[in-house]
Design an enzyme around this catalytic site. Structure first.
Site, short mmCIF file in Angstrom:
data_model
loop_
_atom_site.label_atom_id
_atom_site.label_comp_id
_atom_site.label_asym_id
_atom_site.label_seq_id
_atom_site.Cartn_x
_atom_site.Cartn_y
_atom_site.Cartn_z
N CYS A 8 6.20 6.19 3.41
CA CYS A 8 5.11 5.49 4.10
C CYS A 8 4.25 6.52 4.99
O CYS A 8 5.04 7.19 5.83
CB CYS A 8 5.77 4.28 5.01
N GLY A 9 3.21 6.62 4.74
CA GLY A 9 2.32 7.70 5.44
C GLY A 9 2.29 7.35 6.98
O GLY A 9 2.57 8.19 7.97
N HIS A 10 1.88 5.87 7.12
CA HIS A 10 2.13 5.56 8.65
C HIS A 10 3.46 5.60 9.49
O HIS A 10 3.36 6.06 10.66
CB HIS A 10 1.77 4.07 8.71
N CYS A 11 4.37 5.49 8.72
CA CYS A 11 5.71 5.64 9.16
C CYS A 11 5.88 7.37 9.58
O CYS A 11 6.35 7.60 10.80
CB CYS A 11 6.77 5.51 8.27
#
Length: 458
Positions: free
Chosen positions: A70-73
């Site tokens: 996950c990029g946001h993570c």
């Protein structure tokens, strides 16, 4: 004979003594030591086996459910670690933890995790009702959000020196003056203070402070180092303190009346009340002198000023989650799309009823994410104003059916996935046997239940 009997009894006693402490398979094993919860960068690493241990060991725990891909993570990770370090440096009892969601399918199912990252706050070992984290995603904000839940959200003020020191410490300071600190209005004030992280809050019941600051009744006072320096919000003696009204009051009066604009300044920080006053003046002036203006012909001003409506910027990923994110700028385009049936939740970040139904709304969006003609969305009505209609309470649920005519249907029934689904599947109305009102939560909410009155015209 008696001697032989005595010998047999002794042998039996010795045998029983020798077997004591042994199980059927040999000597009894020592009970296994309780597993220690591993850490990475000061963050507890949780799984199905050790979550219960972590909840028992730590009274307050913020848990991030993440996915390695996950990029946001990945963007959140350094801020999350920094927040953990800030709290550790203060010896705060709040701890941060994380769960690899895809690797811990049982936990993601148990806590209804439908997207990454999802953060949940656990208190006093309560595993069944964690609070959804709705705070900032940067380190200082996360740490402050936790401080205000672990400790008091407002500083208790006992004397004038302490009050003045607090007022001098920040540009904007909010102090609640209450005669009785056990009053329900105080709980409302503290609940708002938990989430208004950009303001510092104080609280007092001391008569000498009422006198010093010229307060004669229960009042919330916003002190600021600009403009008029102070704004008072008296508590209604009959209705009590309304959290929605107080929230709007603080938002309005914490902004500068006049702001110098440059390339780094967002127009949104220019106070809406001042801009709206200016536009109202322009409209009135044009109306009063319409006959004179008509004499100028084409040289007359071709417009009337429109009220300034607050709007957040459109997030770049607004439509990538099952629940689509609407703001003032993209609301009309999405809600009144004639090819879509759009179901929108209008919420406030501090609203407890909104938080309670968050999981059901996420689950509904997940259920209908593959239906091309159905959109499940949400809009923060405290940060976005709409020209089409005002929002009178939180949560407000409205259905915008496909087709021409800009039709709007307000949903007022039970807030669960099953009833939502029947409503959607039946084209925006419930089957005849369904109840038309939700018995447990009348709408709009009362002042004690996260109510919000229409925004006043300024």
């Amino acid at each position: 004979m008696d001697g032989q009997l005595l010998l047999v009894l002794l042998l039996l006693l010795l045998g029983a003594s020798g077997l004591r402490g042994q199980g059927p398979g040999g000597p009894e094993e020592e009970p296994p030591e309780e597993e220690e919860v591993p850490e990475e960068d000061g963050i507890l690493v949780l799984n199905q086996r050790n979550l219960g241990l972590a909840l028992r060991a730590h009274r307050t725990l913020l848990v991030q459910f993440y996915a390695p891909w996950c990029g946001h993570c990945k963007a959140l990770a350094p801020e999350y670690s920094k927040a953990a370090a800030l709290l550790a440096a203060e010896s705060a009892e709040a701890r941060l933890a994380k769960v690899d969601g895809p690797a811990e399918a049982e936990l993601t199912k148990e806590f209804a995790v439908t997207e990454y990252p999802t953060l949940k706050f656990f208190r006093d070992g309560n595993r069944t009702h964690p609070e959804e984290y709705t705070g900032p995603k940067e380190a200082d904000g996360m740490a402050e959000w936790l401080r205000r839940r672990v400790g008091p959200s407002a500083m208790r003020l006992a004397d004038a020196e302490g009050a003045q020191e607090l007022i001098d410490s920040r540009d904007v300071v909010v102090i609640g003056f209450f005669r009785d600190l056990q009053d329900e209005d105080v709980a409302t004030f503290l609940a708002l203070a938990q989430d208004a992280l950009d303001m510092t809050f104080g609280l007092t019941d001391q008569p000498k402070l009422f006198e010093k600051f010229h307060v004669t009744k229960d009042t919330v006072v916003l002190f600021k180092k600009f403009d008029e320096g102070r704004a008072d919000f008296p508590v209604d003696e009959e209705l009590g303190l309304d959290q929605g009204d107080l929230s709007r009051f603080l938002l309005t009066h914490s902004m500068h009346l006049v702001t110098e604009f440059n390339s780094q300044t967002s127009p949104k920080i220019f106070s809406a009340r001042i801009l709206n006053h200016l536009l109202l003046f322009v409209n009135q002036t044009l109306a009063e002198h319409q006959e004179l203006l008509e004499g100028f012909g084409e040289a007359a001003p071709p417009f009337r000023g429109q009220p300034y409506l607050l709007s957040q910027d459109v997030p770049p990923d607004w439509d990538r989650r099952p629940v689509k994110t609407l703001v003032g700028q993209n609301f009309e385009q999405v809600a009144f799309d004639e090819t879509k049936n759009v179901f929108v939740k209008f919420y406030a970040p501090w609203c407890t009823h909104c938080k309670a139904m968050a999981a059901a709304w996420e689950a509904l969006a997940e259920k209908y994410k593959d239906h091309e003609d159905i959109v499940i969305a949400e809009l923060d009505a405290t940060a976005n104003e709409l020209e089409a209609f005002p929002v009178h309470g939180f949560p407000t649920l409205k259905y915008f059916p496909a087709g021409p005519g800009r039709k709007v249907i307000e949903y007022k029934s039970t807030r669960d996935v099953e009833t939502f689904s029947k409503f959607l599947d039946n084209g925006g109305e419930l089957p005849a046997e369904e109840p038309t009102e939700e018995p447990m939560a009348p709408f709009p909410d009362t002042p004690a239940n996260d109510s919000a009155e229409p925004k006043e015209e300024l």
